[in-house]
Enzyme design. Sequence first.
Site, PDB file in Angstrom:
ATOM      1  N   HIS A 109       0.801  -1.235   0.000  1.00  0.00           N
ATOM      2  CA  HIS A 109       0.000   0.000   0.000  1.00  0.00           C
ATOM      3  C   HIS A 109       0.824   1.271   0.000  1.00  0.00           C
ATOM      4  O   HIS A 109       0.262   2.364   0.125  1.00  0.00           O
ATOM      5  CB  HIS A 109      -0.924   0.055   1.210  1.00  0.00           C
ATOM      6  CG  HIS A 109      -2.002  -0.971   1.195  1.00  0.00           C
ATOM      7  ND1 HIS A 109      -3.232  -0.753   0.631  1.00  0.00           N
ATOM      8  CD2 HIS A 109      -2.022  -2.229   1.653  1.00  0.00           C
ATOM      9  CE1 HIS A 109      -3.982  -1.831   0.771  1.00  0.00           C
ATOM     10  NE2 HIS A 109      -3.248  -2.761   1.387  1.00  0.00           N
TER      11      HIS A 109
ATOM     12  N   LYS B 262      -8.128  13.521   4.713  1.00  0.00           N
ATOM     13  CA  LYS B 262      -7.251  12.348   4.682  1.00  0.00           C
ATOM     14  C   LYS B 262      -6.246  12.543   5.797  1.00  0.00           C
ATOM     15  O   LYS B 262      -6.192  13.616   6.400  1.00  0.00           O
ATOM     16  CB  LYS B 262      -6.536  12.241   3.327  1.00  0.00           C
ATOM     17  CG  LYS B 262      -5.922  13.564   2.848  1.00  0.00           C
ATOM     18  CD  LYS B 262      -5.333  13.453   1.438  1.00  0.00           C
ATOM     19  CE  LYS B 262      -6.320  13.587   0.307  1.00  0.00           C
ATOM     20  NZ  LYS B 262      -6.516  12.403  -0.479  1.00  0.00           N
ATOM     21  N   ARG B 263      -5.436  11.512   6.087  1.00  0.00           N
ATOM     22  CA  ARG B 263      -4.378  11.711   7.073  1.00  0.00           C
ATOM     23  C   ARG B 263      -3.509  12.899   6.655  1.00  0.00           C
ATOM     24  O   ARG B 263      -3.357  13.184   5.464  1.00  0.00           O
ATOM     25  CB  ARG B 263      -3.534  10.439   7.185  1.00  0.00           C
ATOM     26  CG  ARG B 263      -4.239   9.327   7.943  1.00  0.00           C
ATOM     27  CD  ARG B 263      -4.563   9.701   9.367  1.00  0.00           C
ATOM     28  NE  ARG B 263      -3.379   9.713  10.197  1.00  0.00           N
ATOM     29  CZ  ARG B 263      -3.083   8.779  11.106  1.00  0.00           C
ATOM     30  NH1 ARG B 263      -3.911   7.773  11.311  1.00  0.00           N
ATOM     31  NH2 ARG B 263      -1.982   8.866  11.825  1.00  0.00           N
TER      32      ARG B 263
ATOM     33  N   LYS C 254       0.945  14.292   1.035  1.00  0.00           N
ATOM     34  CA  LYS C 254      -0.429  14.608   0.623  1.00  0.00           C
ATOM     35  C   LYS C 254      -0.622  16.117   0.420  1.00  0.00           C
ATOM     36  O   LYS C 254      -1.614  16.560  -0.130  1.00  0.00           O
ATOM     37  CB  LYS C 254      -1.421  14.073   1.643  1.00  0.00           C
ATOM     38  CG  LYS C 254      -1.417  12.538   1.738  1.00  0.00           C
ATOM     39  CD  LYS C 254      -2.367  12.035   2.817  1.00  0.00           C
ATOM     40  CE  LYS C 254      -2.291  10.546   3.076  1.00  0.00           C
ATOM     41  NZ  LYS C 254      -3.001   9.725   2.062  1.00  0.00           N
TER      42      LYS C 254
ATOM     43  N   THR D 209      -8.553   6.536  -2.146  1.00  0.00           N
ATOM     44  CA  THR D 209      -9.903   6.010  -2.325  1.00  0.00           C
ATOM     45  C   THR D 209     -10.909   7.129  -2.068  1.00  0.00           C
ATOM     46  O   THR D 209     -12.014   7.107  -2.616  1.00  0.00           O
ATOM     47  CB  THR D 209     -10.183   4.827  -1.381  1.00  0.00           C
ATOM     48  OG1 THR D 209      -9.745   5.172  -0.060  1.00  0.00           O
ATOM     49  CG2 THR D 209      -9.459   3.568  -1.836  1.00  0.00           C
TER      50      THR D 209
ATOM     51  N   LYS E 166     -14.555   8.365  -3.950  1.00  0.00           N
ATOM     52  CA  LYS E 166     -15.828   8.662  -3.266  1.00  0.00           C
ATOM     53  C   LYS E 166     -16.352  10.041  -3.656  1.00  0.00           C
ATOM     54  O   LYS E 166     -17.547  10.227  -3.903  1.00  0.00           O
ATOM     55  CB  LYS E 166     -15.630   8.582  -1.748  1.00  0.00           C
ATOM     56  CG  LYS E 166     -15.258   7.182  -1.270  1.00  0.00           C
ATOM     57  CD  LYS E 166     -14.694   7.177   0.159  1.00  0.00           C
ATOM     58  CE  LYS E 166     -13.997   5.844   0.433  1.00  0.00           C
ATOM     59  NZ  LYS E 166     -13.120   5.884   1.629  1.00  0.00           N
TER      60      LYS E 166
END
Length: 823
Positions: free
Chosen positions: A362, A552-553, A558, A665, A669
Site C-alpha cells: 500500500h 485524509k491523514r 499529501k 480512495t 468517493k
Amino acid sequence: MTTIKHKIDDAKDLHDEPFGDVVLRHLIYSVGKDKTHAEARDWNVAVSLAVRDRMVEGWIDTTRHVYARQQKRVYYLSMEFMIGRMLEDNLTNLGLLSEAKEFIASQGLDVETVLHAEQDAALGNGGLGRLAACFMDSMATTGVAGMGYGIRYQHGIFRQTLEDGWQMEEPEDWLFEGNSWEFRRPEVVYEIGFGGHVTHDADGKATWTPAESVQAVAFDMPIAGWEGDHVNTLRLWSARQSGMMNLDTFNDGDFMAAARQQVLAETISKVLYPGDHTPQGRELRLKQEVFFTSASLQDMLRRFFTNYDNLDNLGDHVAVQLNDTHPAIAVPELIRILMDLHGYTFERALEITRETLHYTNHTLLPEALEKWPKDLFEHILPRHLQIINMIDGHFYQEAMAKGLDHHIIAGIQVIHPHQQDWVRMGNLAFIGSRKVNGVSALHTELMKQTVFHDLHTMYPDKIINQTNGVTPRRWLLECNPGLAGLITEQIGDGWIDDLEQLQKIAPLATDAAFQKAYRAVKSANKQRLADMVQERTGITLNTDAIFDTQIKRIHEYKRQHMNIMEAIALYNAIKADPEGTKRGAAWQPRVKIFAGKAAPSYFFAKLIIKLINDVAAVVNNDPDIGDKLKVVFLPNYNVSMAEVLIPGSDLSEQISTAGFEASGTGNMKFALNGALTIGTLDGANVEMLDHVGEDNIFIFGLKADEVAERQHRRARPSEVIKNSPMLQQIMSQLSDGTFSDGETERYRDFLTNVGDHDYFQVIPDFQAYWDMQRQLDGLYQNAEAWFEKAILNTARMGWFSSDRTIRSYADQIWRAPHKMSGT
Ligand code: 7GP
C-alpha cells in the site's frame, strides 16, 4: 428489492413478526428498559439487535452453503478495519431501512439521533483500513466466501481535539457502551507463544517451547452483502491471559503480581498503533502482528481439517491475502506449522505457503516498509528466525540459478547477509507469496521500477495490479440518499450492485430538468455539511461558495500545506483587490475545508494543522474578506464525518506529490458523489482521468518521473521562489508573524522544509495549482457547465466500485468463485 427468506428451521417464525415488535421485544428483554425510560442509545441497541437477528439467518445459511459446496475460502488478514457505524449499513443491505425509520419515527423519536447513537468502529488509521472495510462489504455482495481477520482493539484510533489550534490526542473508547454487532466465541481460543527456545531431535525435527503465551479469543461480526443473502464473518481477536490468574499469589496478598500477568497479556489487543506510513519499532507492535496472524492461521487450518485430512493442496481450497506487511509473519508461521506440526519438509512447506499466501503493498515510502531488529525478532520468535534463515538460504539458490549477482541477492534477501541487523518484512512477504499486488496502475508500475525492482526481475509474473475501489452501498446509497434516489428514479436500482450501470445517466448530463434536480441534491447536501460545521466550529458558511475539501491523514506527501498556502495566496489577492475590480471579475467565494489526523509523533504534520488553524483565525475574522474565503479545520475526522463531507463538497483535493499516493480512495468517493477533482497525476487519479475524460477532471503539476528526477538531483526551490512574488509574500508572512500573533519562530521549520529542500515539490507545483484553482473559480460561475461535468463524474465512476476490485482479486489472485464466475 426482495427480502430473502432463509430456511433456518428453528427460526422460521422470525420473518412473520413485524420488525417493530422485534425491536420492542429487544428493548425490553435485551436492553432491559421500557419505552418511557429508553434513551437514544437504548433504541439504537434494540434496533441493532433486531437487524442482527435477521442477519443471523443469512449467516448460518451462508456458512452451510460454503461447507456443503466446499467453496474456496478467502481470508483477508488486516491489522486495521476502519468500519464506521454499522446500523445504517446493515439496515440498508437487509432492505430494512425504510421500515426501521418509519418505526423509529412512529415512537416519536428522532430517526437520525437513534441511528447515529453508535460510536464509529475506528480500528484503523486511514486508507488501508477503510479499504479492508469496503472489501468486506464487497466480498459479501459478490458472494466470495471471504472472512476478515483482525484485532479487536479495545481502543481504536485516538480522538483528535484542538487546543489553541494544535492537535491533541485523547483515548477513544468505542466498546464502553458495548458492541451490538459482535458475538463472543469463548470456545474459539488459541494459544500464541513468544520467546523461549528451540530444540531439534535426532531426525532434525524442531520443537519450539515458548517462554510465555497469551490466548486469542474470537469475536465475530456478521457482514451482510447487498440484499442480505450472503453473510460473511469478520473475526477479531482479543487477547487474554493464558491460564487462570494465580490465586495463591493473590491470596498471599500480592494482588499486583497476580494482576500483572493479566494486564500484560491483555495489553496486546488494548490499543491500535496510531502511526500512519511510519514504522513502529516497538516490541508490542510485533507481538500484535504475531498474535493476530498466528491465531488466524490456526483458526483457518482447524476449519480446513473439518473437510480435508492433509494440507497438500491447501492452496486449492484456501487463499490468504496479507493486507500490507503487517501479517507477513504468516510466511514463517505457516511454514512452521507445516514442518513442525505436520511433518512436511521445508521445501514442501515453502511450496504450499507460496500457493496460499498473497500480499498487497500500500505504499512506496521507504520508511514505511516494515523491518524489525533481528535481535528483537530472535528474542520473541526464535523458531521463526530459523525458518527465515532457511528461506534466505533457499532463496539464494533460486536467485543464483536465475543468474542474479550476489550483491543484488543480498539486497533482496529477508536478512542482508552482511548487515544482519534487520528482518525486512517487505522482502519476506514478497518471497513467500504467490502474487503481490499494487493498488493502482501507476503504483504497481512504480513497485516494479523501484522498491521491488530486483525481486520483480527474479519473479516477473508475481506483481499484478488491482486498482482499489469503494463500496457504492456506503459511499453513495447511504451517505447520499438524495442522489441515490434521483439515480434510481432514472435508471432503476440495478446500479447498487452493478455500478457501471451509472453510465446510463450520462446522456442526462445536459438535460435541464435532471441538472436542476442534481443541483438541488447538492445544495441540500451542502446545507447538511454547513450545519455540521456550524455545530462543531461555530463558523457560518455561505452555501453559494465552492466547498473545497481535503480530507485524509495529514502527511507532507499529501500536501495539505500546499493547499493552505494557496489559501494564503488567495487571501492576499482578495485583500489587495477586495471587489476584484483590478482583475476584472468578482471573486468566486470559496470555503476551504480540511480534516484529518496526524500521527502523534509526526511533528511536521502537527505543524501543518496548526498552520491551517492559524490561517483560519486570521482569514475568517477579516472584515475585508467576509464570505469570499473561509478556512475550516474539522477536528476528529472519521468515517461518519466523511459521510457528510463527501456528498456536500463541490471540489475534491487530490494533490499528492506525483508518485507518492499509492491509490487514494477518497478521490473515488468524491467523484462518485459529483465533486470535481483537482489533482496530480498520482495514484488512481490517473485511471480516474481515463474514465471521466480530461474535460471533467482538473489535473496539474509535475508527473511522477519529473518529481523523481528533481528529487534525484536535489533540485532546490529557490529559483522558483525568486521569480514568484506570490510565493515570496507567503514566505515572508510565515516568518513575520502575520499568521502567528507576531511570533516569528513558529513556522521556522516549515520555512526550512518548504523553502530550502522541498522534497515534496510544493514550490514547483504551486503556480500550476493556483492557476487551476482560478480556472475552477471561473467554471463554477457557469453552473450548467460545472454540473454537466459533475454528472459525468458520477456517471463514469462505476468502474471504481470495490465489487469490481473484489471480482478481479477473486479471478486473478484467489482463483475463488463468486456470484458472477459461474461456478
Ligand atoms: C494507503 C495509501 O496511502 C492509499 O493511497 C491507498 O489508497 C490505501 O492505502 C488503500 O490501498 N496506505 C495506508 O493507509 C497505509 O497506512 C502504510 O500504508 C502501510
